[in-house]
Design an enzyme around this catalytic site. Structure first.
Site, PDB file in Angstrom:
ATOM      1  N   GLN A  36       0.833  -1.200   0.000  1.00 43.70           N
ATOM      2  CA  GLN A  36       0.000   0.000   0.000  1.00 43.70           C
ATOM      3  C   GLN A  36       0.866   1.247   0.000  1.00 43.70           C
ATOM      4  O   GLN A  36       1.630   1.488   0.930  1.00 43.70           O
ATOM      5  CB  GLN A  36      -0.904  -0.012   1.236  1.00 43.70           C
ATOM      6  CG  GLN A  36      -1.861   1.147   1.353  1.00 43.70           C
ATOM      7  CD  GLN A  36      -2.791   0.987   2.545  1.00 43.70           C
ATOM      8  OE1 GLN A  36      -2.507   0.255   3.488  1.00 43.70           O
ATOM      9  NE2 GLN A  36      -3.926   1.647   2.509  1.00 43.70           N
ATOM     10  N   TYR A  59       0.422   4.610   0.536  1.00 46.90           N
ATOM     11  CA  TYR A  59      -0.336   5.750   1.057  1.00 46.90           C
ATOM     12  C   TYR A  59       0.577   6.699   1.835  1.00 46.90           C
ATOM     13  O   TYR A  59       0.842   7.804   1.434  1.00 46.90           O
ATOM     14  CB  TYR A  59      -1.461   5.266   1.979  1.00 46.90           C
ATOM     15  CG  TYR A  59      -2.748   4.866   1.305  1.00 46.90           C
ATOM     16  CD1 TYR A  59      -2.784   4.423  -0.013  1.00 46.90           C
ATOM     17  CD2 TYR A  59      -3.945   4.898   2.000  1.00 46.90           C
ATOM     18  CE1 TYR A  59      -3.967   4.037  -0.611  1.00 46.90           C
ATOM     19  CE2 TYR A  59      -5.140   4.521   1.420  1.00 46.90           C
ATOM     20  CZ  TYR A  59      -5.159   4.088   0.110  1.00 46.90           C
ATOM     21  OH  TYR A  59      -6.335   3.710  -0.471  1.00 46.90           O
ATOM     22  N   SER A  60       1.072   6.239   3.010  1.00 49.70           N
ATOM     23  CA  SER A  60       1.790   7.115   3.936  1.00 49.70           C
ATOM     24  C   SER A  60       3.083   7.647   3.337  1.00 49.70           C
ATOM     25  O   SER A  60       3.777   6.961   2.588  1.00 49.70           O
ATOM     26  CB  SER A  60       2.106   6.367   5.229  1.00 49.70           C
ATOM     27  OG  SER A  60       0.926   6.037   5.927  1.00 49.70           O
ATOM     28  N   SER A  89       3.855  -1.737   4.410  1.00 51.55           N
ATOM     29  CA  SER A  89       3.812  -3.150   4.781  1.00 51.55           C
ATOM     30  C   SER A  89       3.999  -4.016   3.541  1.00 51.55           C
ATOM     31  O   SER A  89       3.412  -3.744   2.498  1.00 51.55           O
ATOM     32  CB  SER A  89       2.474  -3.490   5.448  1.00 51.55           C
ATOM     33  OG  SER A  89       2.279  -2.729   6.611  1.00 51.55           O
ATOM     34  N   GLU A 146     -11.303  -2.109   5.239  1.00 52.56           N
ATOM     35  CA  GLU A 146     -10.555  -2.507   6.434  1.00 52.56           C
ATOM     36  C   GLU A 146     -11.489  -2.904   7.560  1.00 52.56           C
ATOM     37  O   GLU A 146     -11.076  -3.577   8.503  1.00 52.56           O
ATOM     38  CB  GLU A 146      -9.651  -1.363   6.908  1.00 52.56           C
ATOM     39  CG  GLU A 146      -8.425  -1.149   6.072  1.00 52.56           C
ATOM     40  CD  GLU A 146      -7.464  -0.162   6.694  1.00 52.56           C
ATOM     41  OE1 GLU A 146      -6.241  -0.433   6.671  1.00 52.56           O
ATOM     42  OE2 GLU A 146      -7.917   0.878   7.204  1.00 52.56           O
TER      43      GLU A 146
END
Length: 393
Positions: A128, A130-131, A163, A246
């Site tokens: 992912q 995103y951050s 992750s 989620e």
């Protein structure tokens, strides 16, 4: 609220339990009970593929895309049996639980045909994007940029706390495609192959000795224009829709994992005599009650979602992450109280034992996927309809 499963589901439960026990006590006994996300990567990939071949990997997906079309009740049952059999954490979970459902809901038919079979079959691991260093809970502050040149996007930027970043085949990336845009406007949602020039994942070593996360650098990395999900500039909507998944059936599997951790704490308390301490017993009882509350609320949430045919989240659903992160943080503290000094001694130089590792990891529960402060804002603004918190100029 119905708290028991219908009798006709017994056969489904038995089939799932039998398959899991056969596999995890036989060819995949080496991964049984593992807690780390990225140990034994090749064997874990093989486990994902075995689940896919037996159509257990994505039981709730339509049969057309490798699932069983399972009902919510059947999905809950499989999640329970998977945790009860001590199946390992799914290295494919970001594909199975997040990008896969997002493509089912928002992807084109071509995107579904290209990506879903590989996710369902355990052939593709996803991460992912995103951050970023300056965009964690404030995801709208994304700085990674992508510019369209012909039939492809060229991506430049940096993602962090990714992750599975070191082992993933694909990454779903939120990038700014409108120059000069700010906040949630001007973002696009791109599917990016990891094995290419211009993508550089670097491991982030945790204090537990593990490296489940990576920092990923993009330097003119390529994403095909046809691998954009949604319209250009609509990336925020897609990103938020993905986060809604989620709170799906995977929450029940998470709770069964919590149950295993609590059971391990109880066994440790019995072994070292802490089970005789009245305050420890009271804390264990409180943890048990909290886990039951978590389960009943999750079942209610899933039932409401099924009744709404996968519609918008109910107000109660917004409380879930805040509740479990606080509960799990307290469980980590309980584990260390029970272990005492023994919990401060590592088994070897590289890895700590499971319960101390759980304690350390639980400290991050109230930060990742939205800090507790952000969760409270979501509850206030989206669930309760209160005025938005004033933003700075």
């Amino acid at each position: 609220m119905q708290l028991a499963f219908a009798p006709e589901l017994k056969a489904f439960r038995e089939e799932a339990a039998d398959w899991l026990e056969t596999q995890l006590s036989g060819p995949f006994r080496g991964v049984r009970g593992q807690t780390n996300q990225v140990d034994n990567v090749e064997e874990r990939r093989a486990w994902e593929q075995a689940m896919g071949a037996a159509r257990w990997s994505v039981v709730g997906w339509p049969e057309q895309w490798g699932g069983r079309g399972a009902s919510i009740a059947e999905q809950v049952i499989f999640a329970e049996e998977y945790a009860r059999a001590k199946g390992p954490p799914r290295v494919g979970h970001l594909g199975v639980e997040l990008i896969g459902p997002t493509l089912l809901a928002l992807g084109t038919e071509e995107q579904k045909a290209r990506f879903l079979p590989a996710i369902a079959g355990g052939e593709a691991i996803w991460c992912q994007g995103y951050s970023e260093p300056g965009a964690g809970s404030d995801l709208a502050n994304v700085k990674t940029k992508a510019r369209l040149e012909g039939d492809r996007y060229l991506i430049d930027g940096q993602k962090i706390w990714t992750s599975m970043g070191m082992i993933a085949d694909w990454c779903f990336v939120v990038a700014r495609t409108t120059p000069g845009s700010v906040g949630p406007k001007g973002l696009s949602f791109l599917l990016v192959e990891m094995d290419q020039p211009g993508v550089d994942p670097r491991p982030i070593r945790q204090m537990t000795g593990e490296a489940e996360f990576a920092e990923v650098f993009f330097d003119n990395a390529v994403a095909r224009a046809e691998d954009r999900v949604g319209a250009e500039g609509d990336g925020w909507k897609v990103a938020m829709a993905l986060l809604g998944f989620e709170r799906g059936v995977s929450t029940l599997a998470q709770q069964m994992h919590f149950r295993n951790e609590l059971d391990e704490i109880v066994e440790a308390a019995k072994a070292n005599g802490m089970a005789q301490d009245p305050i420890t017993r009271q804390k264990i009882a409180k943890a048990h009650a909290g886990l039951k509350i978590m389960r009943y609320n999750a079942l209610r949430m899933l039932a409401e979602d099924e009744a709404a045919a996968g519609g918008t989240l109910s107000g109660a659903a917004y409380t879930y992450k805040l509740y479990w992160s606080q509960w799990h943080k307290a469980l980590g503290e309980l584990a260390m109280d029970v272990l005492g000094q023994a919990g401060e001694i590592g088994a070897n130089e590289e890895r700590m034992p499971p319960l101390p590792t759980m304690y350390l990891m639980s400290r991050s529960d109230t930060i990742y996927a939205g800090t507790d402060q952000i969760q409270r804002n979501l509850i206030a603004e989206r669930a309760l309809g209160l005025p938005r918190e004033p933003r700075g100029a």
